[in-house]
Write an enzyme that holds these catalytic residues in place. Structure first.
Site, PDB file in Angstrom:
ATOM      1  N   ASP A  38      45.011  58.904 -93.780  1.00 44.77           N
ATOM      2  CA  ASP A  38      45.688  59.802 -94.708  1.00 44.77           C
ATOM      3  C   ASP A  38      47.151  59.936 -94.293  1.00 44.77           C
ATOM      4  O   ASP A  38      47.457  60.433 -93.211  1.00 44.77           O
ATOM      5  CB  ASP A  38      45.008  61.167 -94.696  1.00 44.77           C
ATOM      6  CG  ASP A  38      45.653  62.157 -95.649  1.00 44.77           C
ATOM      7  OD1 ASP A  38      46.570  61.759 -96.402  1.00 44.77           O
ATOM      8  OD2 ASP A  38      45.248  63.335 -95.638  1.00 44.77           O
ATOM      9  N   GLY A  71      59.561  46.347 -86.454  1.00 46.59           N
ATOM     10  CA  GLY A  71      60.098  45.460 -85.440  1.00 46.59           C
ATOM     11  C   GLY A  71      59.160  44.322 -85.112  1.00 46.59           C
ATOM     12  O   GLY A  71      59.364  43.604 -84.136  1.00 46.59           O
ATOM     13  N   THR A  72      58.113  44.157 -85.929  1.00 44.91           N
ATOM     14  CA  THR A  72      57.177  43.055 -85.723  1.00 44.91           C
ATOM     15  C   THR A  72      57.821  41.755 -86.200  1.00 44.91           C
ATOM     16  O   THR A  72      58.383  41.700 -87.291  1.00 44.91           O
ATOM     17  CB  THR A  72      55.871  43.291 -86.507  1.00 44.91           C
ATOM     18  OG1 THR A  72      55.331  44.554 -86.142  1.00 44.91           O
ATOM     19  CG2 THR A  72      54.859  42.198 -86.216  1.00 44.91           C
ATOM     20  N   THR A  73      57.733  40.718 -85.388  1.00 42.95           N
ATOM     21  CA  THR A  73      58.265  39.410 -85.776  1.00 42.95           C
ATOM     22  C   THR A  73      57.113  38.458 -86.065  1.00 42.95           C
ATOM     23  O   THR A  73      55.947  38.752 -85.801  1.00 42.95           O
ATOM     24  CB  THR A  73      59.169  38.835 -84.672  1.00 42.95           C
ATOM     25  OG1 THR A  73      58.412  38.727 -83.455  1.00 42.95           O
ATOM     26  CG2 THR A  73      60.369  39.741 -84.420  1.00 42.95           C
ATOM     27  N   PHE A  99      65.480  46.114 -82.110  1.00 41.50           N
ATOM     28  CA  PHE A  99      66.061  47.421 -82.393  1.00 41.50           C
ATOM     29  C   PHE A  99      66.948  47.945 -81.269  1.00 41.50           C
ATOM     30  O   PHE A  99      67.570  48.999 -81.415  1.00 41.50           O
ATOM     31  CB  PHE A  99      64.959  48.441 -82.692  1.00 41.50           C
ATOM     32  CG  PHE A  99      64.485  48.391 -84.108  1.00 41.50           C
ATOM     33  CD1 PHE A  99      65.160  49.067 -85.110  1.00 41.50           C
ATOM     34  CD2 PHE A  99      63.377  47.641 -84.454  1.00 41.50           C
ATOM     35  CE1 PHE A  99      64.743  49.009 -86.423  1.00 41.50           C
ATOM     36  CE2 PHE A  99      62.939  47.577 -85.766  1.00 41.50           C
ATOM     37  CZ  PHE A  99      63.624  48.264 -86.760  1.00 41.50           C
ATOM     38  N   HIS A 131      60.881  35.884 -72.197  1.00 43.69           N
ATOM     39  CA  HIS A 131      60.083  37.082 -72.458  1.00 43.69           C
ATOM     40  C   HIS A 131      58.818  37.073 -71.604  1.00 43.69           C
ATOM     41  O   HIS A 131      58.474  36.060 -70.986  1.00 43.69           O
ATOM     42  CB  HIS A 131      59.704  37.169 -73.943  1.00 43.69           C
ATOM     43  CG  HIS A 131      60.804  37.675 -74.809  1.00 43.69           C
ATOM     44  ND1 HIS A 131      61.773  36.853 -75.342  1.00 43.69           N
ATOM     45  CD2 HIS A 131      61.111  38.933 -75.229  1.00 43.69           C
ATOM     46  CE1 HIS A 131      62.622  37.574 -76.060  1.00 43.69           C
ATOM     47  NE2 HIS A 131      62.245  38.837 -75.994  1.00 43.69           N
ATOM     48  N   HIS A 132      58.108  38.180 -71.648  1.00 45.74           N
ATOM     49  CA  HIS A 132      56.837  38.311 -70.945  1.00 45.74           C
ATOM     50  C   HIS A 132      55.783  37.376 -71.550  1.00 45.74           C
ATOM     51  O   HIS A 132      55.886  36.959 -72.704  1.00 45.74           O
ATOM     52  CB  HIS A 132      56.350  39.760 -71.003  1.00 45.74           C
ATOM     53  CG  HIS A 132      56.315  40.314 -72.401  1.00 45.74           C
ATOM     54  ND1 HIS A 132      55.232  40.178 -73.238  1.00 45.74           N
ATOM     55  CD2 HIS A 132      57.248  40.989 -73.115  1.00 45.74           C
ATOM     56  CE1 HIS A 132      55.480  40.749 -74.401  1.00 45.74           C
ATOM     57  NE2 HIS A 132      56.704  41.253 -74.360  1.00 45.74           N
ATOM     58  N   LYS A 135      53.955  37.936 -75.095  1.00 46.80           N
ATOM     59  CA  LYS A 135      54.647  37.837 -76.382  1.00 46.80           C
ATOM     60  C   LYS A 135      53.995  36.758 -77.217  1.00 46.80           C
ATOM     61  O   LYS A 135      53.774  35.627 -76.755  1.00 46.80           O
ATOM     62  CB  LYS A 135      56.134  37.538 -76.183  1.00 46.80           C
ATOM     63  CG  LYS A 135      56.921  37.548 -77.491  1.00 46.80           C
ATOM     64  CD  LYS A 135      58.407  37.560 -77.256  1.00 46.80           C
ATOM     65  CE  LYS A 135      59.174  37.535 -78.580  1.00 46.80           C
ATOM     66  NZ  LYS A 135      58.825  38.684 -79.450  1.00 46.80           N
ATOM     67  N   GLY A 141      62.114  36.602 -82.294  1.00 50.58           N
ATOM     68  CA  GLY A 141      62.884  36.925 -83.494  1.00 50.58           C
ATOM     69  C   GLY A 141      64.347  37.149 -83.183  1.00 50.58           C
ATOM     70  O   GLY A 141      65.226  36.817 -83.988  1.00 50.58           O
TER      71      GLY A 141
END
Length: 233
Positions: A38, A71-73, A99, A131-132, A135, A141
């Site tokens: 909801d 922020g999802t790529t 971001f 990156h880690h 990922k 991105g």
């Protein structure tokens, strides 16, 4: 603000910490089917889910007049559909490949440097991102956004990941190392010298802070925006 977190992984938890520090409330932490929740009390949704869930999360919010920050790529083949829906439904939406406030300044530096280097044909450019190991997508991105900023101002017309390139294809090297929040480096190399700019995240707090700042900014707005609008750059 009452915030719904769409995706409650490491980034979702970091966003929760920042949001609570800034006086906001988290009313949903969603890592499953969004349609069963909801959204009546939700002021804004922040999506850091997975590529396969992002489109459903974003469009569900737009349909229900909930401003959404994503922020999802890895889902951007459907980005134009989201933009069209947002315009049709008079919704509010911000997508950013990153971001972090510092990274968005870095995007502007990258574009400016590309303009300056565009006439110097002896220099070849490459992008490296680290990156880690958890990922899900490669290149990041952020690296793609950096590549697009270079392509816009130079002779390059495409990018390629971890492979042989030519004079008009920009190489991106992606590395995965445990516990690295995110490092991006642009290097211009000639036979005489090299010029580099680099952004290195020390932790995830910068990404989370930028997402919450964007969520605060989009309140009472309609339309599709970017972090350039949020930061007025």
């Amino acid at each position: 603000m009452n915030i719904a977190l769409l995706g409650y992984g490491r980034m979702g938890k970091e966003i929760e910490k920042i949001a609570l520090k800034r006086g906001h409330s988290i009313v949903h932490k969603i890592s499953s089917d969004i349609s069963s929740f909801d959204f009546t009390s939700v002021d804004v949704a922040i999506d850091f889910s997975i590529p396969s869930a992002a489109y459903q999360n974003i469009t569900h919010c737009i349909k229900h007049q909930i401003p959404v920050i994503s922020g999802t790529t890895g889902w951007l083949e459907q980005y134009d559909d989201v933009v069209n829906m947002c315009e049709t439904k008079n919704g509010a939406f911000i997508y950013a490949s990153n971001f972090s406030l510092g990274v968005n300044i870095f995007f502007e530096m990258n574009a400016y440097l590309a303009k300056m280097m565009s006439q110097l044909e002896d220099y070849k450019v490459n992008i490296e991102e680290i990156h880690h190991t958890k990922k899900l997508d490669a290149p990041s991105g952020t690296a793609i956004t950096l590549a697009e900023g270079i392509i816009q101002h130079t002779k390059y017309n495409d990018w390629k990941l971890d492979g042989s390139t030519n004079d008009v294809t920009l190489p991106i090297v992606a590395k995965r190392i445990p516990e690295v929040p995110g490092t991006h480096e642009i290097t211009y190399t000639s036979s005489i010298d090299s010029i580099s700019i680099k952004h290195e995240a020390h932790n995830r707090e910068g990404f989370a802070l930028g997402a919450v700042v964007a969520a605060e900014w989009i309140q009472d707005k309609k339309g599709v925006y970017t972090m350039k609008d949020v930061l007025n750059i």
